[in-house]
Write an enzyme that holds these catalytic residues in place. Structure first.
Site, short mmCIF file in Angstrom:
data_model
loop_
_atom_site.label_atom_id
_atom_site.label_comp_id
_atom_site.label_asym_id
_atom_site.label_seq_id
_atom_site.Cartn_x
_atom_site.Cartn_y
_atom_site.Cartn_z
N THR A 21 40.16 34.46 36.46
CA THR A 21 39.85 33.54 37.45
C THR A 21 38.19 33.48 37.76
OG1 THR A 21 42.01 33.56 38.27
CG2 THR A 21 40.20 32.62 39.77
N GLY A 25 41.37 37.83 39.51
CA GLY A 25 41.82 38.70 38.59
C GLY A 25 43.42 38.59 38.93
N GLY A 26 44.09 37.54 38.60
CA GLY A 26 45.77 37.83 38.63
C GLY A 26 46.09 38.43 40.09
#
Length: 548
Positions: A364, A446-447
């Site tokens: 992201t 990041g997830g």
């Protein structure tokens, strides 16, 4: 310039360097992103008389070009902003096409399928990022919308030199057959049959056309006009379920942020269907412990945070979905008595595996901008898994996210796929207030690292008074899906061995970009027109905090 001259100018060892630490950036108008060109696009809007919303939109548009391994015009987005008087939240995560049901996926991919695929058209929900830009501008923007697209259009047309960290991730994606085989991917992102090299110029003429149309129509060309028609035409030709009415029906949703008080500050997140609530739950559990009395990087301080995060994830993965489908409410999950009971499950002397609790009473790229009027914007947009679905509409340089893989096909799950339903989402902007006044806009990409990054950096600043850049630089841990713990290679060896001695299953990971996220932070120092802000940009990416 000849080919030989260009090659000589870029023939460096791009991995050489020395250990370093970025320093905070101080200014009254500031933009912090994971790519310098995007930060400067935002600054151009502020210098032209725009506000922080204008800056954030311009930076977001530029980011779709300069970090395509993380986001694109087909991303989803979320935002929390302070308008000078109060907070607003925007959920621009798109829903499933009307044709999507569990039966649809099993008929196409086999009866044993448990969730939608990770790549291809059957992973693509309606993209929301462009609608987020338009909604933010309509309500808060100052400059003409087309002006906000101008820096990105110039980047797309003239090109840019690919930077170090982006190139590394781009090259890694180019080695994945499931990506490069997707329609349009190689045509747009592998222009010479490979990923660009560091310093090599990359252009996106299709994206320039798209951005001009988006600017001229305030985003409607993406959902009802020529871009929508091109997307649906390619979907029909390649077996996708997307239709024009799926796009035309979409509107982002203004929401009230949810929050958790902790030691004089309040952390705010977007409510479900996102995972921000898990950061709030972990923070609420940690109120039961005196973290500030422990050393910041000690085994005990890290252990308590890890265990709280594991408990929060157990509940988030069980309960978080589209709000109307959730079997436990936000209020129940954030209830003080419930979180205190969950905190009592934490053993300071050993690591544990936790299941979901029972909260019922009877999931992201990131950028931030702030201006001297006091407006602060916390904005995040993402294609999810790197380049997302891998599907690209070359005519408009349109790479599409793969958020559909966040659904499941189990009818008993709150997150089961259904027509026009939104999936569980990972991307979350964060915001801190103090006594009802803005303190910091921030995020960590990041997830599932995102709520973990929110928790770790917030605690470093609030309990241990580390400045935003130091909190951003500090080594991080990450709870993996199987309950094991990944830690960055820079974490102190005695901390790593101490956590292992408590029973944590440990792995030291070298890939900070992929596994430990990257943050951008803007901290308000006082009166923004006088003292201004202090900003940080994560060294794990190519980014920059810039201001004037």
């Amino acid at each position: 310039m000849g080919a030989m001259d260009l090659a000589r100018r870029t023939a460096f060892d791009w991995t050489a360097g020395y250990p370093s630490r970025r320093l905070p950036v101080f200014a009254r108008n500031i933009v912090s992103t994971s790519h310098p060109l995007a930060a400067q696009a935002g600054l151009r809007m502020l210098a032209a008389g725009g506000n922080a919303v204008d800056a954030a939109i311009a930076a977001a548009a530029a980011m779709t070009l300069v970090e395509p391994c993380s986001n694109g015009l087909g991303s989803d987005a979320f935002c929390i902003l302070w308008d000078g008087a109060r907070l607003h939240g925007l959920n621009a995560s798109g829903p499933a096409p009307a044709a999507w049901t569990p039966e649809y996926f099993r008929a196409r991919h086999g009866a044993g399928l448990r969730r939608p695929p990770q790549r291809g058209w059957d992973s693509v929900t309606v993209p929301g990022a462009v609608a987020a830009w338009a909604a933010l501008h309509e309500r808060f923007g100052r400059l003409p919308f087309a002006d906000l697209m101008a820096p990105a259009v110039a980047i797309a047309e003239r090109g840019y030199a690919v930077p170090v960290v982006v190139q590394e991730k781009w090259a890694a994606a180019a080695a994945l057959p499931e990506l490069v085989s997707q329609p349009g991917f190689a045509e747009v992102f592998l222009p010479h049959g490979r990923a660009p090299e560091v310093g090599e110029r990359f252009t996106m003429p299709g994206a320039a056309r798209a951005l001009k149309a988006i600017g001229a129509t305030r985003g409607r060309a993406f959902y009802e006009g020529e871009i929508a028609e091109s997307l649906v035409r390619q979907a029909r030709a390649q077996g996708g379920a997307h239709r024009l009415d799926d796009l035309a029906a979409f509107r982002p949703q203004w929401v009230e942020p949810i929050g958790m008080d902790y030691h004089g500050v309040r952390l705010h997140e977007i409510p479900p269907n996102g995972q921000g609530i898990s950061a709030l739950m972990a923070l609420g559990m940690l109120r039961a412990f005196d973290l500030a009395s422990l050393k910041v990087d000690s085994v005990q301080a890290q252990h308590l945070q890890i265990e709280a995060m594991k408990l929060a994830f157990a509940d988030a993965y069980r309960f978080v979905a589209e709000p109307a489908a959730m079997t436990a409410s936000v209020e129940e999950l954030l209830d003080a008595d419930y979180l205190a009971a969950r905190a009592r499950l934490i053993d300071p002397q050993r690591a544990q595996d936790f299941g979901a609790g029972n909260p019922a009473r009877g999931g992201t790229i990131y950028l931030t901008a702030a201006d001297e009027s006091g407006m602060m914007v916390s904005f995040i947009q993402s294609n999810y898994m790197g380049f997302g679905s891998g599907v690209v509409v070359p005519e408009f340089g349109l790479s599409l996210q793969n958020r559909g893989t966040g659904f499941v096909l189990d009818a008993a799950s709150a997150n089961v796929v259904a027509p026009r339903k939104r999936p569980f989402h990972t991307i979350i902007p964060g915001f801190l207030t103090e006594n009802g006044q803005p303190l910091m806009s921030f995020g960590v990409m990041g997830g599932d690292m995102q709520p973990q990054g929110h928790l770790q950096t917030t605690l470093r600043m609030v309990d241990w008074r580390q400045n935003p850049q130091a909190a951003c630089d500090a080594p991080r841990w990450r709870v993996a899906a199987d309950g094991s713990i990944n830690v960055e290679a820079g974490m102190e060896p005695q901390t790593v061995s101490g956590l292992a001695a408590l029973g944590h299953r440990m792995a030291v990971i070298q890939d900070s970009y992929q596994d430990f996220g990257a943050g951008q932070f803007i901290w308000r120092l006082g009166d923004p027109a006088v003292e201004g802000y202090a900003a940080a940009s994560d060294p794990r990416r190519d980014g920059q905090a810039a201001g004037f």
